[in-house]
Design a protein around this motif. Structure first.
Motif, PDB file in Angstrom:
ATOM      1  N   ALA A  65       0.829  -1.212   0.000  1.00  0.00           N
ATOM      2  CA  ALA A  65       0.000   0.000   0.000  1.00  0.00           C
ATOM      3  C   ALA A  65       0.856   1.251   0.000  1.00  0.00           C
ATOM      4  N   PHE A  66       1.870   1.293   0.864  1.00  0.00           N
ATOM      5  CA  PHE A  66       2.680   2.501   0.978  1.00  0.00           C
ATOM      6  C   PHE A  66       3.645   2.647  -0.194  1.00  0.00           C
ATOM      7  N   LEU A  67       4.056   1.551  -0.774  1.00  0.00           N
ATOM      8  CA  LEU A  67       4.897   1.627  -1.970  1.00  0.00           C
ATOM      9  C   LEU A  67       4.131   2.286  -3.110  1.00  0.00           C
ATOM     10  N   ILE A  68       2.883   1.907  -3.288  1.00  0.00           N
ATOM     11  CA  ILE A  68       2.052   2.507  -4.344  1.00  0.00           C
ATOM     12  C   ILE A  68       1.849   3.995  -4.076  1.00  0.00           C
ATOM     13  N   TRP A  69       1.563   4.356  -2.824  1.00  0.00           N
ATOM     14  CA  TRP A  69       1.394   5.775  -2.460  1.00  0.00           C
ATOM     15  C   TRP A  69       2.649   6.569  -2.796  1.00  0.00           C
ATOM     16  N   ASN A  70       3.795   6.065  -2.401  1.00  0.00           N
ATOM     17  CA  ASN A  70       5.048   6.778  -2.628  1.00  0.00           C
ATOM     18  C   ASN A  70       5.389   6.886  -4.112  1.00  0.00           C
ATOM     19  N   ILE A  71       5.147   5.817  -4.853  1.00  0.00           N
ATOM     20  CA  ILE A  71       5.458   5.849  -6.292  1.00  0.00           C
ATOM     21  C   ILE A  71       4.587   6.860  -7.018  1.00  0.00           C
ATOM     22  N   ILE A  72       3.283   6.785  -6.803  1.00  0.00           N
ATOM     23  CA  ILE A  72       2.369   7.668  -7.521  1.00  0.00           C
ATOM     24  C   ILE A  72       2.589   9.129  -7.147  1.00  0.00           C
ATOM     25  N   SER A  73       2.903   9.399  -5.883  1.00  0.00           N
ATOM     26  CA  SER A  73       2.997  10.776  -5.405  1.00  0.00           C
ATOM     27  C   SER A  73       4.357  11.419  -5.655  1.00  0.00           C
ATOM     28  N   THR A  74       5.445  10.619  -5.662  1.00  0.00           N
ATOM     29  CA  THR A  74       6.781  11.228  -5.702  1.00  0.00           C
ATOM     30  C   THR A  74       7.689  10.639  -6.786  1.00  0.00           C
ATOM     31  N   TRP A  75       7.129  10.009  -7.798  1.00  0.00           N
ATOM     32  CA  TRP A  75       7.950   9.442  -8.864  1.00  0.00           C
ATOM     33  C   TRP A  75       8.793  10.494  -9.573  1.00  0.00           C
ATOM     34  N   TRP A  76       8.343  11.749  -9.528  1.00  0.00           N
ATOM     35  CA  TRP A  76       9.006  12.827 -10.252  1.00  0.00           C
ATOM     36  C   TRP A  76      10.414  13.123  -9.739  1.00  0.00           C
ATOM     37  N   ILE A  77      10.779  12.615  -8.563  1.00  0.00           N
ATOM     38  CA  ILE A  77      12.147  12.796  -8.068  1.00  0.00           C
ATOM     39  C   ILE A  77      13.146  12.204  -9.055  1.00  0.00           C
ATOM     40  N   SER A  78      12.718  11.205  -9.803  1.00  0.00           N
ATOM     41  CA  SER A  78      13.614  10.515 -10.734  1.00  0.00           C
ATOM     42  C   SER A  78      14.156  11.438 -11.817  1.00  0.00           C
ATOM     43  N   TYR A  79      13.497  12.555 -12.094  1.00  0.00           N
ATOM     44  CA  TYR A  79      14.027  13.488 -13.081  1.00  0.00           C
ATOM     45  C   TYR A  79      15.355  14.089 -12.633  1.00  0.00           C
ATOM     46  N   ALA A  80      15.547  14.213 -11.330  1.00  0.00           N
ATOM     47  CA  ALA A  80      16.806  14.748 -10.815  1.00  0.00           C
ATOM     48  C   ALA A  80      17.816  13.634 -10.573  1.00  0.00           C
ATOM     49  N   THR A  81      17.346  12.532  -9.979  1.00  0.00           N
ATOM     50  CA  THR A  81      18.230  11.410  -9.689  1.00  0.00           C
ATOM     51  C   THR A  81      17.401  10.139  -9.555  1.00  0.00           C
ATOM     52  N   VAL A  82      17.638   9.185 -10.444  1.00  0.00           N
ATOM     53  CA  VAL A  82      16.900   7.923 -10.398  1.00  0.00           C
ATOM     54  C   VAL A  82      17.243   7.153  -9.128  1.00  0.00           C
ATOM     55  N   ALA A  83      18.525   7.122  -8.795  1.00  0.00           N
ATOM     56  CA  ALA A  83      18.942   6.407  -7.590  1.00  0.00           C
ATOM     57  C   ALA A  83      18.315   7.027  -6.343  1.00  0.00           C
ATOM     58  N   GLY A  84      18.297   8.367  -6.299  1.00  0.00           N
ATOM     59  CA  GLY A  84      17.700   9.050  -5.157  1.00  0.00           C
ATOM     60  C   GLY A  84      16.213   8.778  -5.050  1.00  0.00           C
ATOM     61  N   ALA A  85      15.530   8.722  -6.196  1.00  0.00           N
ATOM     62  CA  ALA A  85      14.093   8.436  -6.187  1.00  0.00           C
ATOM     63  C   ALA A  85      13.824   7.031  -5.662  1.00  0.00           C
ATOM     64  N   LEU A  86      14.602   6.057  -6.133  1.00  0.00           N
ATOM     65  CA  LEU A  86      14.425   4.681  -5.665  1.00  0.00           C
ATOM     66  C   LEU A  86      14.661   4.582  -4.165  1.00  0.00           C
ATOM     67  N   MET A  87      15.722   5.267  -3.698  1.00  0.00           N
ATOM     68  CA  MET A  87      16.030   5.228  -2.273  1.00  0.00           C
ATOM     69  C   MET A  87      14.899   5.845  -1.455  1.00  0.00           C
TER      70      MET A  87
END
Length: 538
Positions: free
Chosen positions: A69-91
């Motif tokens: 549940a929380f993984l889906i929330w975090n992905i949908i809400s903050t996936w845009w971090i990956s534009y700056a850093t993919v590794a940082g977004a995954l972390m």
């Protein structure tokens, strides 16, 4: 026992987990924040299934569903971090989902061992403690704190001036839990009086804070204490800009051209965004007056009567030797120096002063747990054209205007931290200035979410906010949290507004996140109780 608790397939359980993840995401995607009042209902239904079947399922069985549940929330809400850093977004996404699910797993453990009311109380205080923890440890990431989800519903949350965003978190959790209990009473065919009382309690819990807030919103009147502010949005593409002297001069020309388009003889303060200038070796904080762009700006200011200026720049400080250098200092050719993300203030006499960003973005502007992981410092990605951990200022400080009024220079990520901003206000800030560069997130929900948090800071402190964002959205926010003169995304712009300064101190500014301190005390007691009970059982 209800059939829904005795016959729940794995598919049904997964659907319930996914439903909570999606519902929680909606408030961060521009949907009304009130969806959060029932977003946890599917997860509570699922959690209750595992409580009712605790002899057949171990507690860890629920943890996997909570993590989903929380993984889906975090992905949908903050996936845009990956534009700056993919590794940082995954972390950020995986780590935050893990922490959230562990909090709910602890709450689930309490529910398996205590009576229902104490179990739900444990879940609430564990979650509030977790949100507070996210403000203060070395990987700060309070972006998805529940109270933030109501940021665009300012008529519902005027009482944040007493509680801060954690008051919104309490409200959301309480409504979800009471709603679930009403459902249980109905499904268990409880007596009409029980259903009526629980339903009435839910209605009161929903309506009283909302009606109280509406009354506060309609009756709030700003005291007249005007300051004429001009905000510039230069719209420099952070992905394609150059960092040589010619590029710096080009940005200088864009900045002054846009300011000229709106400035008047009554303008008091001109504001530019974060890191307008980024050649940090040229911006030595001990010798600002030797910088070419600084001198050009003071010459421009001399043509406009009594105007003052605040803008962002990457700056540096050079140390005499290794002994005098800070823990974040870098070394090049036997020279020790710090690099800062700074706000630069130029007063009416052309004198410059700086404030250095204190709350740095983990993994982007600083290496978390640097004391233990300093050997990884060069892996840090900085969004201002440099690499390595930045220096920081330990205590917030205000800039003093010509009329002796003070303004709080809040740089980018710092605007997410409500209690931190209260420290500026406690020191006399009558206006909050937020400077940021949200272009890193491109045209995604990220920059809109960041904008909405300035509305929360306005309500908590009852301070007007002047927001300058490099690529948008720049705007003014009044003391009720209303957005004024919002610019378009990815356009050059300049906007002017008369804002009111304020010197009154709100309850939240005075007492901070008192809700969290109470919750943490209760959480410790409940954890100790849980541990003792576990040992006794064994």
């Amino acid at each position: 026992m209800l059939k829904i608790y005795t016959d729940m397939s794995r598919l049904t359980r997964d659907v319930l987990s996914i439903s909570t993840g999606v519902l929680l995401s909606l408030a961060w995607l521009g949907f009304p924040g009130w969806v959060l009042f029932f977003a946890f209902f599917p997860l509570l239904l699922l959690e209750n299934f595992f409580v009712s079947r605790k002899t057949e399922f171990r507690g860890v069985s629920f943890w996997g569903h909570a993590f989903l549940a929380f993984l889906i929330w975090n992905i949908i809400s903050t996936w845009w971090i990956s534009y700056a850093t993919v590794a940082g977004a995954l972390m950020a996404i995986v780590a935050n989902s893990l922490l959230m699910s562990l909090v709910w797993w602890l709450g689930h453990a309490a529910r398996r061992n205590f009576r229902a009311n104490l179990g739900f109380l444990a879940l609430a205080v564990f979650w509030i403690s977790f949100e507070y923890f996210h403000f203060h440890w070395d990987i700060e990431w309070p972006w998805l704190n529940l109270g933030n989800g109501l940021a665009n519903n300012v008529k519902m949350i005027q009482w944040y001036e007493y509680t801060g965003v954690l008051g919104g978190t309490v409200w959301i959790l309480a409504v979800n839990i009471v709603l679930f209990n009403v459902y249980l009473n109905i499904r268990n065919s409880a007596g009409a009086r029980v259903v009526l009382y629980s339903g009435g309690g839910l209605l009161f819990l929903l309506l009283f804070p909302w009606l109280f807030s509406r009354s506060m919103y309609n009756s709030y009147v700003e005291d007249e204490n005007p300051l004429n502010v001009l905000v510039v949005q230069p719209n420099i593409d952070p992905y394609n800009e150059a960092y040589d002297a010619q590029a710096e001069n080009k940005k200088l020309n864009v900045f002054t051209r846009l300011a000229d388009s709106k400035i008047t003889e009554n303008t008091d303060l001109v504001i530019g965004p974060e890191t307008v200038f980024e050649r940090y070796p040229d911006w030595n904080v001990d010798n600002l007056e030797y910088n070419y762009q600084f001198r050009q700006l003071t010459d421009w200011m001399s043509k406009h009567h009594n105007v003052e200026m605040l803008f962002g720049a990457s700056t540096c400080k050079v140390y005499r030797d290794e002994e005098s250098a800070s823990s974040t200092a870098r070394k090049s050719n036997e020279v020790y120096y710090d690099v800062y993300n700074s706000a630069v203030f130029v007063n009416e006499n052309g004198e410059g002063s700086t404030y250095h960003k204190s709350i740095l973005v983990p993994g982007v502007e600083k290496m978390p747990f640097r004391k233990y992981m300093g050997f990884l410092k060069d892996l840090v990605i900085d969004l201002g054209g440099t690499t390595g951990s930045l220096g920081r200022q330990d205590e917030p400080s205000n800039f003093t205007l010509k009329n002796q009024e003070q303004v709080a220079p809040v740089i980018c990520y710092e605007s997410v931290f409500g209690e931190y901003l209260t420290r500026f206000v406690s020191k006399g800030a009558g206006l909050v200035v937020v400077i940021t560069n949200d272009g890193w997130w491109r045209n995604t929900p990220g920059y809109k979410q960041h904008l909405s948090y300035s509305r929360l800071r306005a309500i908590e402190t009852r301070r007007s906010v002047a927001r300058s964002a490099n690529t948008g959205i720049s705007c003014f926010v009044n003391q009720r949290g209303d957005i004024l003169q919002a610019t378009n995304w990815w356009e050059e712009a300049a906007i002017a507004q008369t804002v009111n300064l304020n010197d009154k101190i709100t309850f939240y500014v005075k007492h901070g996140d008192f809700i969290a301190r109470v919750a943490m005390f209760m959480a410790v007691l409940i954890l100790l109780f849980l541990i003792v009970k576990r040992f006794i059982k064994e």
